[in-house]
Design a protein around this motif. Structure first.
Motif, PDB file in Angstrom:
ATOM      1  N   MET A  73       0.121   4.165 -12.229  1.00  0.00           N
ATOM      2  CA  MET A  73       0.657   3.256 -11.223  1.00  0.00           C
ATOM      3  C   MET A  73       0.999   1.923 -11.871  1.00  0.00           C
ATOM      4  O   MET A  73       0.467   1.587 -12.935  1.00  0.00           O
ATOM      5  CB  MET A  73      -0.332   3.060 -10.071  1.00  0.00           C
ATOM      6  N   ILE A  74       1.885   1.184 -11.223  1.00  0.00           N
ATOM      7  CA  ILE A  74       2.411  -0.059 -11.781  1.00  0.00           C
ATOM      8  C   ILE A  74       1.906  -1.239 -10.958  1.00  0.00           C
ATOM      9  O   ILE A  74       2.062  -1.267  -9.723  1.00  0.00           O
ATOM     10  CB  ILE A  74       3.944  -0.021 -11.816  1.00  0.00           C
ATOM     11  N   ARG A  75       1.308  -2.174 -11.645  1.00  0.00           N
ATOM     12  CA  ARG A  75       0.727  -3.341 -10.985  1.00  0.00           C
ATOM     13  C   ARG A  75       1.757  -4.052 -10.093  1.00  0.00           C
ATOM     14  O   ARG A  75       2.873  -4.322 -10.515  1.00  0.00           O
ATOM     15  CB  ARG A  75       0.192  -4.309 -12.048  1.00  0.00           C
ATOM     16  N   GLU A  76       1.337  -4.336  -8.869  1.00  0.00           N
ATOM     17  CA  GLU A  76       2.129  -5.072  -7.891  1.00  0.00           C
ATOM     18  C   GLU A  76       3.442  -4.375  -7.523  1.00  0.00           C
ATOM     19  O   GLU A  76       4.324  -4.984  -6.933  1.00  0.00           O
ATOM     20  CB  GLU A  76       2.409  -6.507  -8.382  1.00  0.00           C
ATOM     21  N   ARG A  77       3.569  -3.090  -7.895  1.00  0.00           N
ATOM     22  CA  ARG A  77       4.753  -2.309  -7.544  1.00  0.00           C
ATOM     23  C   ARG A  77       4.395  -1.055  -6.742  1.00  0.00           C
ATOM     24  O   ARG A  77       5.004  -0.758  -5.721  1.00  0.00           O
ATOM     25  CB  ARG A  77       5.517  -1.900  -8.803  1.00  0.00           C
ATOM     26  N   SER A  78       3.407  -0.333  -7.247  1.00  0.00           N
ATOM     27  CA  SER A  78       3.053   0.951  -6.633  1.00  0.00           C
ATOM     28  C   SER A  78       2.264   0.727  -5.341  1.00  0.00           C
ATOM     29  O   SER A  78       1.363  -0.117  -5.290  1.00  0.00           O
ATOM     30  CB  SER A  78       2.210   1.782  -7.600  1.00  0.00           C
ATOM     31  N   GLN A  79       2.621   1.496  -4.323  1.00  0.00           N
ATOM     32  CA  GLN A  79       1.907   1.476  -3.054  1.00  0.00           C
ATOM     33  C   GLN A  79       1.761   2.914  -2.576  1.00  0.00           C
ATOM     34  O   GLN A  79       2.750   3.570  -2.239  1.00  0.00           O
ATOM     35  CB  GLN A  79       2.653   0.637  -2.016  1.00  0.00           C
ATOM     36  N   GLU A 123      -1.401  -4.199  -0.504  1.00  0.00           N
ATOM     37  CA  GLU A 123      -2.206  -4.162  -1.722  1.00  0.00           C
ATOM     38  C   GLU A 123      -3.624  -3.670  -1.440  1.00  0.00           C
ATOM     39  O   GLU A 123      -4.172  -2.851  -2.180  1.00  0.00           O
ATOM     40  CB  GLU A 123      -2.237  -5.544  -2.376  1.00  0.00           C
ATOM     41  N   SER A 124      -4.239  -4.169  -0.376  1.00  0.00           N
ATOM     42  CA  SER A 124      -5.605  -3.738  -0.054  1.00  0.00           C
ATOM     43  C   SER A 124      -5.635  -2.275   0.358  1.00  0.00           C
ATOM     44  O   SER A 124      -6.569  -1.534   0.050  1.00  0.00           O
ATOM     45  CB  SER A 124      -6.178  -4.604   1.071  1.00  0.00           C
ATOM     46  N   LEU A 125      -4.590  -1.851   1.054  1.00  0.00           N
ATOM     47  CA  LEU A 125      -4.553  -0.498   1.588  1.00  0.00           C
ATOM     48  C   LEU A 125      -4.204   0.542   0.527  1.00  0.00           C
ATOM     49  O   LEU A 125      -4.794   1.632   0.502  1.00  0.00           O
ATOM     50  CB  LEU A 125      -3.525  -0.439   2.725  1.00  0.00           C
ATOM     51  N   GLY A 126      -3.248   0.199  -0.341  1.00  0.00           N
ATOM     52  CA  GLY A 126      -2.809   1.224  -1.294  1.00  0.00           C
ATOM     53  C   GLY A 126      -2.159   0.688  -2.537  1.00  0.00           C
ATOM     54  O   GLY A 126      -1.347   1.389  -3.166  1.00  0.00           O
ATOM     55  N   GLY A 127      -2.487  -0.515  -2.945  1.00  0.00           N
ATOM     56  CA  GLY A 127      -1.885  -1.091  -4.135  1.00  0.00           C
ATOM     57  C   GLY A 127      -2.393  -0.458  -5.419  1.00  0.00           C
ATOM     58  O   GLY A 127      -3.452   0.189  -5.454  1.00  0.00           O
ATOM     59  N   ALA A 128      -1.651  -0.660  -6.486  1.00  0.00           N
ATOM     60  CA  ALA A 128      -1.991  -0.049  -7.776  1.00  0.00           C
ATOM     61  C   ALA A 128      -3.344  -0.514  -8.279  1.00  0.00           C
ATOM     62  O   ALA A 128      -4.157   0.296  -8.764  1.00  0.00           O
ATOM     63  CB  ALA A 128      -0.903  -0.373  -8.795  1.00  0.00           C
ATOM     64  N   ALA A 129      -3.615  -1.822  -8.187  1.00  0.00           N
ATOM     65  CA  ALA A 129      -4.888  -2.343  -8.694  1.00  0.00           C
ATOM     66  C   ALA A 129      -6.059  -1.749  -7.925  1.00  0.00           C
ATOM     67  O   ALA A 129      -7.095  -1.403  -8.518  1.00  0.00           O
ATOM     68  CB  ALA A 129      -4.894  -3.869  -8.597  1.00  0.00           C
ATOM     69  N   MET A 130      -5.909  -1.617  -6.604  1.00  0.00           N
ATOM     70  CA  MET A 130      -6.981  -1.013  -5.814  1.00  0.00           C
ATOM     71  C   MET A 130      -7.235   0.423  -6.251  1.00  0.00           C
ATOM     72  O   MET A 130      -8.381   0.840  -6.446  1.00  0.00           O
ATOM     73  CB  MET A 130      -6.625  -1.067  -4.325  1.00  0.00           C
ATOM     74  N   HIS A 131      -6.152   1.197  -6.424  1.00  0.00           N
ATOM     75  CA  HIS A 131      -6.325   2.608  -6.798  1.00  0.00           C
ATOM     76  C   HIS A 131      -6.877   2.757  -8.216  1.00  0.00           C
ATOM     77  O   HIS A 131      -7.542   3.749  -8.526  1.00  0.00           O
ATOM     78  CB  HIS A 131      -4.998   3.352  -6.656  1.00  0.00           C
ATOM     79  N   ALA A 132      -6.602   1.764  -9.080  1.00  0.00           N
ATOM     80  CA  ALA A 132      -7.109   1.843 -10.458  1.00  0.00           C
ATOM     81  C   ALA A 132      -8.565   1.409 -10.556  1.00  0.00           C
ATOM     82  O   ALA A 132      -9.290   1.852 -11.464  1.00  0.00           O
ATOM     83  CB  ALA A 132      -6.243   0.983 -11.376  1.00  0.00           C
TER      84      ALA A 132
END
Length: 533
Positions: free
Chosen positions: A199-205, A225-234
């Motif tokens: 996933m790509i930071r601040e891009r992937s949802q 971002e909280s629901l499905g952002g890349a950083a959360m998933h990583a």
């Protein structure tokens, strides 16, 4: 090996006319492919680029090894339908870190990359090719999910895409997903069911339901971002295996994943790693087939321009002359060839084909079918000689052969001849079409004539006069309809082949396909069904 001679050339009768007619069809093909490459059009392409995003083919180019080929599949899917040409997804076979992979890339410039009936069919076909040929699958994901107006057509069959991803994994065929933007609802299951996820930071949802639907369903107020952002998933959910800084970094990580797969081909390497090119000019392939498909041509002229060194050892050359069978090599790979010579298949051709297919299976040799057939011969004499059981013999052999089959429709592919010569229903590993080719139950004039005869008989049975004027109008309408619906672009738009190709590219396309099929084992059948003799 016997080297094929040729009587064809620019000065031969009909060559210039045939070439001109085929160039017209190629211009139509180029226009359709340009529509597909244009995606959603200049406005949406510009908007996509303005957001710092790459187009699907730009992503594919960065994923693949530099200067390596990409065999795009079904590029004109959706042609002649209400959906954009290309069906909002790009699929094909390319080389990543020396490994042949099946690549699927959503086109977000077309309705946000939403999945419609034709993009679903195209994606499912890509999955079939990956499984049959043991090709790792790389998904370049950016999709708004289902095209809601057509949900009734895609919701239930669409579940097979996710099922097929898990089956690839179970068969030890790796799957990699790079998420470039939204992967919503069912689209979230593509990364969810892949072996490797980037996933790509601040891009992937990635989420099953976006913030508005979550609020409607549960009352919760949240953000992307909280629901499905890349950083959360990583860092929290663990769905992302790698967190990329940007799109190019995501593609670098995808290449890294493929490099570590430790893939080895299960099929044999080419017999000759440095094959000789054909001795006759492939440019001349444009002048072989007449614009009138009733005019026969010698398929040896095609073989002389696609086989290594133009070498071909013919099998049973004096028997069943309407079907040419024999052995050759293509880009170093051995192949058995079945090529229609005079359109109609008689009992002799059917029996010859069945024996040849058995021999190819005994030798673990892939089969190449070059179609130009109007079907099996009809009439009292031929029925009494057993054309049905002999045709069944050939179709039985095709159906139960387990070596890889490659099919190219060079001209006509009508009736049960389409089946005997390994049409789409018989699951060749790959099937391509020349732009002049046609395929249908029968030719337009024959089909219209049959309907006319039936109508006349019905009128006579009722004791009513027959309306000749209405009959002529009906025949004209039916002929026009069948003519348009049997054309190469129409059929390719509906995924009845894997692409319409320039005849001059036939050798290259088949070489790429043979390389791909050898990722899996190449093994002939241990037995066939009951042959009616």
């Amino acid at each position: 090996m016997t080297v094929l001679s040729s009587s064809l050339g620019p000065s031969s009768p009909g060559f210039a006319e045939n070439r001109a007619a085929l160039l017209e069809r190629l211009a139509e093909l180029d226009a359709a492919q340009e529509q597909a490459r244009a995606g959603g059009g200049e406005k949406y392409v510009a908007r996509h680029h303005a957001r710092g995003k790459l187009l699907p083919r730009e992503r594919i180019e960065l994923l693949l090894d530099p200067d390596s080929p990409f065999l795009e599949l079904s590029p004109v899917a959706g042609y002649g339908t209400d959906f954009p040409v290309g069906a909002s997804v790009v699929t094909g076979i390319g080389v990543v870190e020396g490994v042949e992979c099946l690549v699927v890339a959503n086109d977000p410039t077309v309705r946000g990359g939403a999945v419609n009936p034709w993009s679903l069919a195209k994606t499912r076909r890509a999955g079939e090719i990956a499984l049959a040929n043991r090709l790792p699958m790389v998904n370049l994901v950016e999709s708004a999910g289902a095209d809601l107006p057509t949900q009734a057509e895609i919701f239930i069959p669409g579940g097979r895409v996710f099922r097929d991803l898990t089956r690839l994994s179970a068969a030890r065929i790796p799957t990699v997903s790079v998420v470039f933007g939204n992967a919503t609802a069912g689209g979230a299951y593509v990364p969810g069911m892949s072996d490797h996820v980037i996933m790509i930071r601040e891009r992937s949802q990635v989420y099953l339901a976006g913030p508005p639907l979550v609020k409607m369903a549960t009352g919760e107020v949240t953000d992307d971002e909280s629901l499905g952002g890349a950083a959360m998933h990583a860092t929290v959910s663990g769905l992302a295996d790698f967190l990329a800084a940007d799109e190019r970094d995501g593609l670098r990580l995808a290449r890294q994943c493929v490099r570590r797969l430790n893939r080895r081909k299960q099929g044999p390497a080419p017999r000759n790693p440095l094959p000789q090119p054909p001795k006759h000019d492939p440019e001349e392939l444009l002048g072989i087939v007449s614009s009138d498909l009733k005019v026969p041509f010698d398929p040896r002229e095609v073989l002389a321009r696609i086989l290594d060194g133009s070498e071909f050892d013919e099998f049973k050359p004096a028997y069943g002359g309407a079907l040419v069978t024999g052995w050759g090599e293509l880009h170093g790979y051995p192949v058995g060839v079945l090529a229609n010579a005079r359109g109609v298949l008689f009992s002799e051709e059917a029996q010859k084909a069945a024996q040849f297919i058995q021999l190819a299976n005994a030798a673990d040799t892939p089969l190449l079918f070059l179609q130009n057939t109007t079907g099996y011969m009809v009439g009292t004499e031929y029925e009494q000689r057993g054309i049905i059981k002999h045709g069944a013999l050939m179709i039985n052999a095709v159906s139960n052969s387990t070596v890889p089959h490659l099919t190219v429709n060079l001209g006509a592919s009508y009736g049960a001849g389409n089946y005997g010569m390994c049409g789409r229903a018989y699951e060749p590993r790959f099937l391509f079409t020349w732009p002049n080719a046609k395929s249908a139950v029968m030719g337009p004039a024959q089909l219209a004539g049959v309907l006319s005869i039936v109508a006349r008989q019905a009128a006579a049975a009722r004791g009513r006069p027959y309306d000749e004027e209405s009959d002529a109008a009906m025949r004209m309408m039916v002929e026009q309809q069948i003519e348009s619906q049997s054309g190469a672009l129409f059929l390719s738009g509906r995924l009845y082949d894997d692409g319409v190709i320039d005849p001059r590219d036939t050798r290259t396309v088949l070489g790429l396909c043979l390389s791909a099929v050898h990722n899996a084992s190449v093994r002939g059948a241990d037995g066939f069904g009951v042959f009616r003799m």
